[in-house]
Design an enzyme around this catalytic site. Structure first.
Site, PDB file in Angstrom:
ATOM      1  N   ASP A  48     -57.883  43.519  -0.030  1.00 29.58           N
ATOM      2  CA  ASP A  48     -57.819  44.653   0.906  1.00 29.58           C
ATOM      3  C   ASP A  48     -57.706  44.186   2.360  1.00 29.58           C
ATOM      4  OD1 ASP A  48     -60.319  43.666   1.031  1.00 29.58           O
ATOM      5  OD2 ASP A  48     -61.360  45.543   0.569  1.00 29.58           O
ATOM      6  N   HIS A 254     -40.411  21.979  15.610  1.00 30.97           N
ATOM      7  CA  HIS A 254     -41.301  23.123  15.361  1.00 30.97           C
ATOM      8  C   HIS A 254     -42.657  22.667  14.822  1.00 30.97           C
ATOM      9  CE1 HIS A 254     -37.766  26.210  15.203  1.00 30.97           C
ATOM     10  NE2 HIS A 254     -38.063  25.799  16.425  1.00 30.97           N
ATOM     11  N   ASP A 271     -45.488  23.882  23.425  1.00 28.04           N
ATOM     12  CA  ASP A 271     -44.555  25.006  23.478  1.00 28.04           C
ATOM     13  C   ASP A 271     -45.349  26.188  22.937  1.00 28.04           C
ATOM     14  OD1 ASP A 271     -42.588  26.928  23.160  1.00 28.04           O
ATOM     15  OD2 ASP A 271     -41.143  25.579  22.219  1.00 28.04           O
ATOM     16  N   ASP A 282     -42.359  32.434  26.755  1.00 26.31           N
ATOM     17  CA  ASP A 282     -41.998  31.221  25.998  1.00 26.31           C
ATOM     18  C   ASP A 282     -41.953  30.063  26.989  1.00 26.31           C
ATOM     19  OD1 ASP A 282     -41.012  29.437  24.157  1.00 26.31           O
ATOM     20  OD2 ASP A 282     -39.093  30.454  23.834  1.00 26.31           O
ATOM     21  N   HIS A 365     -30.858  20.889  19.861  1.00 23.57           N
ATOM     22  CA  HIS A 365     -30.944  22.363  19.924  1.00 23.57           C
ATOM     23  C   HIS A 365     -30.195  22.857  21.153  1.00 23.57           C
ATOM     24  CE1 HIS A 365     -34.121  22.177  23.063  1.00 23.57           C
ATOM     25  NE2 HIS A 365     -34.695  21.236  22.335  1.00 23.57           N
ATOM     26  N   HIS A 369     -32.136  30.922  24.756  1.00 21.29           N
ATOM     27  CA  HIS A 369     -31.944  32.093  23.886  1.00 21.29           C
ATOM     28  C   HIS A 369     -32.416  33.310  24.667  1.00 21.29           C
ATOM     29  CE1 HIS A 369     -36.324  31.841  23.233  1.00 21.29           C
ATOM     30  NE2 HIS A 369     -36.152  30.548  23.024  1.00 21.29           N
ATOM     31  N   HIS A 376     -37.168  35.246  20.302  1.00 25.35           N
ATOM     32  CA  HIS A 376     -35.715  35.094  20.186  1.00 25.35           C
ATOM     33  C   HIS A 376     -35.199  36.525  20.127  1.00 25.35           C
ATOM     34  CE1 HIS A 376     -35.918  30.750  18.407  1.00 25.35           C
ATOM     35  NE2 HIS A 376     -36.519  30.873  19.578  1.00 25.35           N
ATOM     36  N   GLU A 408     -34.311  25.574  28.355  1.00 28.31           N
ATOM     37  CA  GLU A 408     -35.241  24.661  27.687  1.00 28.31           C
ATOM     38  C   GLU A 408     -34.604  23.391  27.147  1.00 28.31           C
ATOM     39  OE1 GLU A 408     -36.655  25.978  23.803  1.00 28.31           O
ATOM     40  OE2 GLU A 408     -35.757  27.933  24.144  1.00 28.31           O
ATOM     41  N   TYR A 412     -35.466  13.858  22.526  1.00 28.34           N
ATOM     42  CA  TYR A 412     -36.371  13.472  21.443  1.00 28.34           C
ATOM     43  C   TYR A 412     -35.889  12.130  20.910  1.00 28.34           C
ATOM     44  CZ  TYR A 412     -36.761  18.458  22.102  1.00 28.34           C
ATOM     45  OH  TYR A 412     -36.890  19.684  22.687  1.00 28.34           O
ATOM     46  N   ARG A 429     -39.756  18.299  26.218  1.00 32.46           N
ATOM     47  CA  ARG A 429     -39.006  19.546  26.425  1.00 32.46           C
ATOM     48  C   ARG A 429     -39.655  20.245  27.620  1.00 32.46           C
ATOM     49  NH1 ARG A 429     -38.965  21.161  21.714  1.00 32.46           N
ATOM     50  NH2 ARG A 429     -40.636  22.690  21.500  1.00 32.46           N
ATOM     51  N   GLU A 431     -39.453  24.088  29.378  1.00 29.11           N
ATOM     52  CA  GLU A 431     -38.910  25.423  29.095  1.00 29.11           C
ATOM     53  C   GLU A 431     -39.491  26.458  30.043  1.00 29.11           C
ATOM     54  OE1 GLU A 431     -39.907  27.020  25.187  1.00 29.11           O
ATOM     55  OE2 GLU A 431     -38.192  28.385  25.328  1.00 29.11           O
TER      56      GLU A 431
HETATM   57  N1  GLY Z   1     -40.857  28.644  21.136  1.00 26.81           N
HETATM   58  C1  GLY Z   1     -39.652  28.857  20.443  1.00 26.81           C
HETATM   59  C2  GLY Z   1     -38.507  28.443  21.236  1.00 26.81           C
HETATM   60  O1  GLY Z   1     -38.670  27.755  22.222  1.00 26.81           O
HETATM   61  O2  GLY Z   1     -37.401  28.823  20.965  1.00 26.81           O
HETATM   62 MN    MN Z   2     -37.565  29.074  23.550  1.00 23.19          MN
HETATM   63 MN    MN Z   3     -40.523  27.660  23.285  1.00 24.60          MN
END
Ligand code: GLY
Ligand code: MN
Ligand code: MN
Length: 462
Positions: A48, A254, A271, A282, A365, A369, A376, A408, A412, A429, A431
């Site tokens: 529950d 991640h 992050d 973010d 990456h 975004h 996102h 961002e 790496y 990174r 961001e």
């Molecule tokens: N924290 C997720 C990204 O940076 O896209």
């Molecule tokens: Mn991001």
């Molecule tokens: Mn991020």
């Protein structure tokens, strides 16, 4: 002690009503019809216990209503005096409210959310066949929910069953979300105000984590500083799973905060950011566990920071969504050549590195975004039409004032005989969240330092 009514936040009724009016006008321009937009389902965790409920972003964008079991219906065929914005929601229930808390109920929701009508959600299956009868079209999130698809089929069947009495079922179905995606892509002042507050809270959390960090701490202890700050300022939750990565863990994009120990000489990549009142932030910062970058860390850090500065410079109205990414790629690739992480004798010139994507093992990456209600966020990245590029893709979108995106870049470098040892296991990174202005962009997450010297100064001051 708070009274129950004090716990209810003021609602920007006019903002949500104006958004619904925009949707209704767009539906009328398409020939009318009825839009159906449920909030998110509640999801059981076990027995529950449910997962924490989080409204559907599209539904919340048009209502500001965050109770579960609710459906917004927008009737673009409504004549003058007939309700066009109708909310179906849970009825008041003294017993359930004792266990679960306040419910508006249809009567309470009607005025509080500026609706034309509000009805019990239990009446949905009775009311919908009547609402969609003789409407030319339905508009809903096609193919996103088996439950909604089945409900719509049931309502259509109920209308068709009355065919002999002369009513007709809608003959057309449109996907509702692209219209809402376009609206959500350009943020209004109300949204930007909340995003700024979310960004401030997240920036404070990063400052606190930097100041709390000591060699010997575990990643989850550093994460605790972030979560404490989010909640302390009223943010409802992290906007996404917090990444707190010590040393080589920073090379896992991640990586969730785990139990690794932050050691003297490690970099810590965080992050993490909060969601406040339905809006995400973010932020990523990378800092030395012991308060001082090593020379090799500092070299790579300054390359990533310069790449971010180039991407920020390229973020302005009228340019392609891809422009900041291309700007960052140039700086990162040049840095990879200058440091010898990419061997010039093997990969050639900067142009060769870019053309061959030789940077990809160290930067895999994209540079940003959309961000908004979702980290996102909703919105297409490509234009609806236009000439296809060599990969067969449509052109990137053009940036407009009011759009919000992250910037961002990162590098790496895993341990490998192919790269100089001094750079092994460094993951960086940086961001920030940007709002497009009329002439450029504003970074709303800069209440946490980003220059290496300023980070070191903040950590020394702790
Ligand atoms: N924290 C997720 C990204 O940076 O896209
Ligand atoms: Mn991001
Ligand atoms: Mn991020």
């Amino acid at each position: 002690m708070n009274s129950l009514t004090e716990l209810v936040q003021p609602i920007a009724v006019g903002v949500y009503r104006a958004r619904r009016e925009r949707v209704l006008a767009a539906l009328r321009a398409q020939g009318g019809g009825v839009a159906i937009l449920p909030t998110a389902p509640e999801v059981m965790r076990n027995r529950d216990t449910d997962y924490p409920f989080r409204h559907d972003s599209y539904f919340y964008y048009l209502t500001g209503f965050n109770e579960p079991e609710a459906v917004l219906v927008l009737d673009a065929d409504a004549q003058d005096g007939e309700p066009a914005s109708i909310l179906f929601c849970r009825e008041k229930n003294a017993e359930r409210e004792t266990w679960e808390g306040f419910r508006f109920g249809p009567e309470g929701a009607l005025d509080a959310f500026g609706l034309d009508a509000a009805l019990p959600v239990a009446a949905l299956d009775d009311e919908m066949p009547r609402l969609i009868a003789d409407s030319p079209a339905l508009h809903y999130a096609l193919g996103t929910s088996a439950e909604l698809d089945a409900q719509v089929r049931g309502w259509l069947a109920a209308v068709r069953a009355q065919g002999r009495s002369g009513v007709r079922a809608p003959a057309t179905v449109h996907h509702l979300l692209p219209l809402l995606d376009e609206m959500r892509l350009v943020k209004d002042e109300h949204e930007i105000g909340i995003m700024r507050r979310a960004a401030s809270i997240s920036a404070e959390a990063h400052r606190r984590a930097m100041q709390a960090c000591r060699p010997g701490m575990r990643e989850f202890e550093i994460e605790a500083e972030l979560l404490y700050t989010f909640r302390r300022h009223g943010a409802q939750a992290p906007a996404y799973g917090s990444i707190v990565a010590a040393g080589a863990n920073a090379c896992v994009l991640h990586y969730p905060a785990g139990n690794a120990i932050a050691r003297e000489g490690d970099l810590i990549l965080i992050d993490a950011a909060c969601e406040l009142d339905g809006y995400a932030s973010d932020i990523t910062r990378t800092f030395p566990a012991g308060g001082r970058f090593t020379p090799a860390q500092r070299e790579l850090y300054d390359i990533v920071l310069a790449a971010q500065a180039a991407a920020v410079e390229a973020t302005r109205p009228g340019v392609s969504f891809d422009a900041p990414h291309q700007a960052a790629l140039k700086v990162l690739s040049q840095g990879l050549l200058d440091t010898g992480i990419l061997d010039k004798t093997k990969v050639g010139t900067l142009d060769d590195v870019l053309a061959q994507r030789a940077y990809a093992p160290f930067y895999m990456h994209r540079t940003g975004h959309w961000i908004g209600m979702d980290v996102h966020d909703a919105g297409e990245y490509r234009e609806a039409g236009g000439p296809l590029d060599e990969q067969g893709a449509r052109p990137w979108r053009t940036l407009l004032p009011g759009m919000a995106l992250t910037i961002e870049p990162g590098l790496y470098v895993r341990a490998s005989a192919d790269v100089p040892e001094r750079y092994w296991d460094i993951g960086i990174r940086i961001e920030d969240d940007a709002i497009l202005t009329d002439t450029g962009c504003e970074l709303i997450t800069r209440e946490v330092p980003v220059a290496a010297d300023e980070i070191e100064a903040l950590m020394r001051a702790s």
